[in-house]
Design a protein around this motif. Structure first.
Motif, PDB file in Angstrom:
ATOM      1  N   SER A  64     -21.108 -15.171   6.628  1.00 18.54           N
ATOM      2  CA  SER A  64     -22.122 -15.074   5.319  1.00 18.54           C
ATOM      3  C   SER A  64     -23.701 -14.771   6.009  1.00 18.54           C
ATOM      4  O   SER A  64     -24.261 -15.643   5.691  1.00 18.54           O
ATOM      5  CB  SER A  64     -22.047 -16.143   4.429  1.00 18.54           C
ATOM      6  OG  SER A  64     -20.669 -16.465   4.074  1.00 18.54           O
TER       7      SER A  64
ATOM      8  N   ILE B  99     -28.970 -22.860   3.512  1.00 13.97           N
ATOM      9  CA  ILE B  99     -27.877 -24.061   3.635  1.00 13.97           C
ATOM     10  C   ILE B  99     -28.714 -24.694   4.959  1.00 13.97           C
ATOM     11  O   ILE B  99     -27.949 -25.897   5.272  1.00 13.97           O
ATOM     12  CB  ILE B  99     -26.407 -23.462   4.152  1.00 13.97           C
ATOM     13  CG1 ILE B  99     -26.545 -22.217   5.316  1.00 13.97           C
ATOM     14  CG2 ILE B  99     -26.049 -22.672   3.082  1.00 13.97           C
ATOM     15  CD1 ILE B  99     -26.394 -23.077   6.642  1.00 13.97           C
TER      16      ILE B  99
ATOM     17  N   LEU C  22     -27.407 -16.107   4.640  1.00 16.01           N
ATOM     18  CA  LEU C  22     -27.291 -17.589   3.865  1.00 16.01           C
ATOM     19  C   LEU C  22     -27.857 -18.679   4.714  1.00 16.01           C
ATOM     20  O   LEU C  22     -28.144 -19.762   4.061  1.00 16.01           O
ATOM     21  CB  LEU C  22     -25.952 -17.878   3.463  1.00 16.01           C
ATOM     22  CG  LEU C  22     -25.126 -17.327   2.219  1.00 16.01           C
ATOM     23  CD1 LEU C  22     -23.872 -17.926   2.087  1.00 16.01           C
ATOM     24  CD2 LEU C  22     -26.100 -17.797   0.951  1.00 16.01           C
ATOM     25  N   SER C  23     -28.313 -18.366   5.666  1.00 19.58           N
ATOM     26  CA  SER C  23     -28.811 -19.545   6.531  1.00 19.58           C
ATOM     27  C   SER C  23     -29.847 -20.370   6.088  1.00 19.58           C
ATOM     28  O   SER C  23     -29.998 -21.537   6.141  1.00 19.58           O
ATOM     29  CB  SER C  23     -29.139 -19.204   8.108  1.00 19.58           C
ATOM     30  OG  SER C  23     -30.190 -18.219   8.084  1.00 19.58           O
TER      31      SER C  23
ATOM     32  N   LEU D 194     -15.519 -19.620  -0.404  1.00 23.02           N
ATOM     33  CA  LEU D 194     -15.283 -20.446   0.779  1.00 23.02           C
ATOM     34  C   LEU D 194     -14.058 -19.872   1.593  1.00 23.02           C
ATOM     35  O   LEU D 194     -14.040 -20.148   2.976  1.00 23.02           O
ATOM     36  CB  LEU D 194     -15.145 -21.740   0.297  1.00 23.02           C
ATOM     37  CG  LEU D 194     -16.214 -22.360  -0.324  1.00 23.02           C
ATOM     38  CD1 LEU D 194     -15.946 -23.904  -0.603  1.00 23.02           C
ATOM     39  CD2 LEU D 194     -17.507 -22.559   0.654  1.00 23.02           C
TER      40      LEU D 194
ATOM     41  N   LEU E  21     -20.859 -19.821  10.089  1.00 23.66           N
ATOM     42  CA  LEU E  21     -21.264 -19.458   8.621  1.00 23.66           C
ATOM     43  C   LEU E  21     -22.246 -18.054   8.877  1.00 23.66           C
ATOM     44  O   LEU E  21     -22.341 -17.360   7.709  1.00 23.66           O
ATOM     45  CB  LEU E  21     -22.167 -20.653   8.160  1.00 23.66           C
ATOM     46  CG  LEU E  21     -22.386 -20.465   6.484  1.00 23.66           C
ATOM     47  CD1 LEU E  21     -21.498 -20.171   5.819  1.00 23.66           C
ATOM     48  CD2 LEU E  21     -23.395 -21.863   6.110  1.00 23.66           C
TER      49      LEU E  21
ATOM     50  N   THR F 115     -22.987 -29.024   2.080  1.00 23.88           N
ATOM     51  CA  THR F 115     -23.298 -27.472   2.593  1.00 23.88           C
ATOM     52  C   THR F 115     -22.291 -26.540   2.040  1.00 23.88           C
ATOM     53  O   THR F 115     -22.580 -25.410   1.434  1.00 23.88           O
ATOM     54  CB  THR F 115     -23.188 -27.399   4.070  1.00 23.88           C
ATOM     55  OG1 THR F 115     -24.156 -28.468   4.646  1.00 23.88           O
ATOM     56  CG2 THR F 115     -23.293 -25.999   4.531  1.00 23.88           C
TER      57      THR F 115
ATOM     58  N   THR G  68     -23.074 -25.745  -1.520  1.00 23.23           N
ATOM     59  CA  THR G  68     -24.106 -24.734  -1.644  1.00 23.23           C
ATOM     60  C   THR G  68     -23.640 -23.562  -1.362  1.00 23.23           C
ATOM     61  O   THR G  68     -23.923 -22.464  -1.938  1.00 23.23           O
ATOM     62  CB  THR G  68     -25.248 -25.125  -0.560  1.00 23.23           C
ATOM     63  OG1 THR G  68     -25.712 -26.553  -0.890  1.00 23.23           O
ATOM     64  CG2 THR G  68     -26.399 -24.258  -0.705  1.00 23.23           C
ATOM     65  N   VAL G  69     -22.882 -23.138  -0.409  1.00 24.91           N
ATOM     66  CA  VAL G  69     -22.383 -22.051  -0.061  1.00 24.91           C
ATOM     67  C   VAL G  69     -21.411 -21.351  -1.107  1.00 24.91           C
ATOM     68  O   VAL G  69     -21.798 -20.103  -1.266  1.00 24.91           O
ATOM     69  CB  VAL G  69     -21.376 -22.033   1.264  1.00 24.91           C
ATOM     70  CG1 VAL G  69     -20.650 -20.754   1.657  1.00 24.91           C
ATOM     71  CG2 VAL G  69     -22.228 -22.309   2.792  1.00 24.91           C
ATOM     72  N   SER G  70     -20.549 -22.215  -1.740  1.00 26.40           N
ATOM     73  CA  SER G  70     -19.787 -21.716  -2.877  1.00 26.40           C
ATOM     74  C   SER G  70     -20.678 -21.109  -4.133  1.00 26.40           C
ATOM     75  O   SER G  70     -20.263 -20.303  -4.765  1.00 26.40           O
ATOM     76  CB  SER G  70     -18.929 -22.684  -3.471  1.00 26.40           C
ATOM     77  OG  SER G  70     -19.740 -23.972  -4.171  1.00 26.40           O
TER      78      SER G  70
ATOM     79  N   HIS H 159     -23.030 -18.990  -3.751  1.00 22.30           N
ATOM     80  CA  HIS H 159     -23.281 -17.632  -3.292  1.00 22.30           C
ATOM     81  C   HIS H 159     -22.145 -16.796  -2.563  1.00 22.30           C
ATOM     82  O   HIS H 159     -22.387 -15.520  -2.594  1.00 22.30           O
ATOM     83  CB  HIS H 159     -24.443 -17.771  -2.006  1.00 22.30           C
ATOM     84  CG  HIS H 159     -25.550 -18.593  -2.557  1.00 22.30           C
ATOM     85  ND1 HIS H 159     -26.748 -18.139  -3.276  1.00 22.30           N
ATOM     86  CD2 HIS H 159     -25.919 -19.823  -2.447  1.00 22.30           C
ATOM     87  CE1 HIS H 159     -27.405 -19.336  -3.520  1.00 22.30           C
ATOM     88  NE2 HIS H 159     -27.066 -20.263  -2.924  1.00 22.30           N
ATOM     89  N   HIS H 160     -21.385 -17.501  -2.039  1.00 18.29           N
ATOM     90  CA  HIS H 160     -20.191 -16.709  -1.336  1.00 18.29           C
ATOM     91  C   HIS H 160     -18.829 -17.519  -1.419  1.00 18.29           C
ATOM     92  O   HIS H 160     -18.804 -18.603  -1.675  1.00 18.29           O
ATOM     93  CB  HIS H 160     -20.701 -16.683   0.180  1.00 18.29           C
ATOM     94  CG  HIS H 160     -19.759 -15.921   1.009  1.00 18.29           C
ATOM     95  ND1 HIS H 160     -18.385 -15.982   1.618  1.00 18.29           N
ATOM     96  CD2 HIS H 160     -20.098 -14.564   1.504  1.00 18.29           C
ATOM     97  CE1 HIS H 160     -18.026 -15.058   2.261  1.00 18.29           C
ATOM     98  NE2 HIS H 160     -19.222 -13.938   2.273  1.00 18.29           N
TER      99      HIS H 160
END
Length: 570
Positions: free
Chosen positions: A466, A473, A469-470, A434, A462, A424, A427-429, A431-432
């Motif tokens: 962010s 993720i 982004l749900s 951390l 999250l 996860t 994946t977040v990294s 787009h956004h």
């Protein structure tokens, strides 16, 4: 004459290095019987007192650190009440510095040993052995360098001891069979001192580095490896201060190690190409490097006397992470001069971007004897007068901001260091950043450790940090959830908010097929859980394509092992 050497660890897994080293140094004292007793600060005080008093010792010596000194002083006071004739000695960093104040406040303490204790304790015990049953005359005690002792109502401190140039002059506690090798973690030192002089570190007080000979180091390590010690933690302050020396020790470990893992504190900017070439040979998860970054602000590092080439440091961290199987642990110290909260966030962001395996953030501790105490007086610091001497505020950080930093440290443990959310976070990294996930986190202490609540709280957090982004993720979060434990009969509802991929045409593998394909013993019991994904998160690069992953759970609790079978569409 009976000597009791004792200490209180912060955790059960730790084992003392100081006490066996002192016991080994005193082996030739005539008529001396020595026992070592190691307890933890988490045990009931009355149980520890009962254990230590049962030894009926003539002399008791305690090793004191920031995590145990207050409990040790209470314990020593009660021992003196029960046996007024017991001679009580303290050593270790919490006794070595400020010993006169400590002894004035604690009249039951008879003596304090300053600095390295092997030669000093040997001389003291020889005096007791030569004068059995009588009080040692002040003139004799005054001839022992490196101690403070009582003379009636007066406190006397003798001149500092000159530490031996040759560490090999001190007998090995491992060769003597005095160290407890049954613990999961055993401390080992191949050198003493540090080439650096960081104001916040006790090692800054030492001048230069002294090392044991290679023959001594290799003999000790051979004992530890042959015994199968689970983790051997080198306590050398900068293990790789000499690149060739580090290579020789690493090569010896690679040639002789069986199952042990090793922890080293290193300066990453000192790693050479030759070091990294050897580290490429190390099996995965066998070495762990702890690397102190402390801050990325050059002015801050300059004030505290820390010399570090940060560009080289982060370049080498990336090389070690990409090219070897070494586990990387990076440290920050919050509260150094000139670094405000925004500066701390910049330092943390640099560490997060480096993507080590673990990140540790610690508010500054103003340790006795360090140059940081002088800097604190000059720069208007407020810190607790009680161990561990935690910073309360300074001109750059308020108390509230320090509390936020402590919550950030907990967030790193719960989110990043736990490895629960590995896919996860990756994946977040994409787009956004951390770092905001950690600096705005509310710790999960109220969640009681339930996996579903922890994951749901993380998802809610999250979505606040962010928004939008749900959708990206949810699927990685489901994979992470399954990699942390069996979901039960069904996955939680908050993880079902996704468009499920097409069902694969193949039928799920049977238990017999799973056992065969994973080479499991037919007698092993296991549970399974299957879920469909649009990517194969078990493979490098996460290739796209409808994929069914069957998670296989063997064992339970900390011993649980999670395997997986992957079936791809087409």
């Amino acid at each position: 004459m009976k000597l009791l050497l004792a200490t209180l660890h912060s955790r059960y897994i730790h084992s003392s290095l100081a006490l066996p080293s002192i016991a080994a140094a005193c082996l030739q004292v005539p008529g001396l019987e020595t026992v070592i007793r190691e307890h933890t600060v988490n045990e009931r005080p009355q149980d520890i007192l009962k254990s230590l008093m049962s030894e009926d010792a003539d002399i008791a010596a305690f090793s004191c650190y920031i995590w145990n000194v207050e409990q040790t002083l209470k314990l020593a006071a009660e021992m003196k009440l029960l046996n007024p004739g017991l001679y009580l000695i303290l050593g270790g960093p919490e006794a070595s510095y400020g010993s006169r104040d400590l002894m004035s406040a604690n009249p039951h303490i008879d003596a304090v040993v300053h600095g390295e204790g092997e030669e000093t304790m040997n001389e003291l015990l020889l005096l007791f052995a030569e004068n059995p049953g009588v009080a040692i005359h002040d003139d004799l005690l005054s001839a022992v360098p490196g101690i403070s002792f009582r003379s009636g109502y007066e406190l006397i401190t003798t001149p500092a001891r000159i530490d031996p140039d040759s560490l090999d002059s001190m007998p090995s506690p491992f060769a003597a069979g005095l160290a407890d090798l049954s613990k999961p973690l055993v401390y080992y030192e191949s050198s003493r001192g540090c080439p650096f002089s960081c104001a916040f570190c006790l090692s800054s007080i030492d001048k230069g580095v002294r090392t044991f000979s290679f023959s001594r180091i290799e003999a000790d390590l051979q004992i530890l490896m042959e015994h199968g010690v689970e983790t051997i933690k080198f306590v050398d302050r900068t293990f790789n201060y000499d690149a060739e020396r580090a290579n020789r020790i690493w090569e010896f470990i690679l040639a002789n190690n069986r199952t042990s893992r090793f922890h080293f504190e290193i300066a990453a900017d000192l790693l050479t190409d030759e070091n990294i070439a050897i580290l490429k040979k190390v099996p995965d998860e066998t070495f762990r490097f702890e690397i102190g970054v402390q801050s990325i602000a050059a002015e801050t590092l300059d004030v505290v006397g820390r010399r570090s080439n940060l560009d080289k440091l982060f370049s080498n961290v990336r090389r070690v992470t990409d090219e070897t199987g070494i586990t990387i642990h990076l440290d920050l110290v919050a509260g150094l001069p000139g670094e405000d909260f925004e500066g701390f966030v910049r330092s943390l962001d640099r560490l997060v971007t480096a993507r080590p395996h673990h990140i540790q953030v610690e508010p500054l501790k103003l340790l006795k004897g360090t140059q940081m105490r002088k800097i604190a007086r000059e720069r208007d610091y407020t810190f607790s007068p009680f161990p561990p001497y935690r910073i309360l505020n300074n001109p750059w950080l308020t108390f509230a901001e320090i509390c936020r930093i402590e919550e950030c440290a907990e967030a790193l443990d719960e989110i990043y260091n736990s490895s629960r959310f590995a896919v996860t976070l990756e994946t977040v990294s994409l787009h956004h950043p951390l770092t905001p996930l950690f600096t705005s986190w509310t710790p999960l202490k109220s969640k009681g450790g339930r996996l579903s609540l922890i994951f749901e709280s993380f998802l809610n957090h999250l979505e606040k940090v962010s928004p939008g982004l749900s959708e990206q993720i949810i699927e990685p979060l489901l994979f992470d959830y399954c990699m942390n434990g069996h979901p039960g009969h069904s996955i939680p509802s908050f993880l079902e908010r996704r468009e499920p991929p097409e069902e694969l045409s193949t039928s799920p593998a049977s238990h017999k097929e799973i056992a065969s394909r994973l080479s499991l013993n037919q007698e092993i019991r296991f549970r399974t859980f299957s879920a469909n994904f649009t990517r194969d998160y078990t493979a490098a690069g996460w290739p796209e394509g409808d994929t069914r992953i069957t998670f296989v759970y063997c064992g339970s609790g900390k011993e649980q092992k999670i395997l997986h079978l992957v079936e791809r569409a087409g």
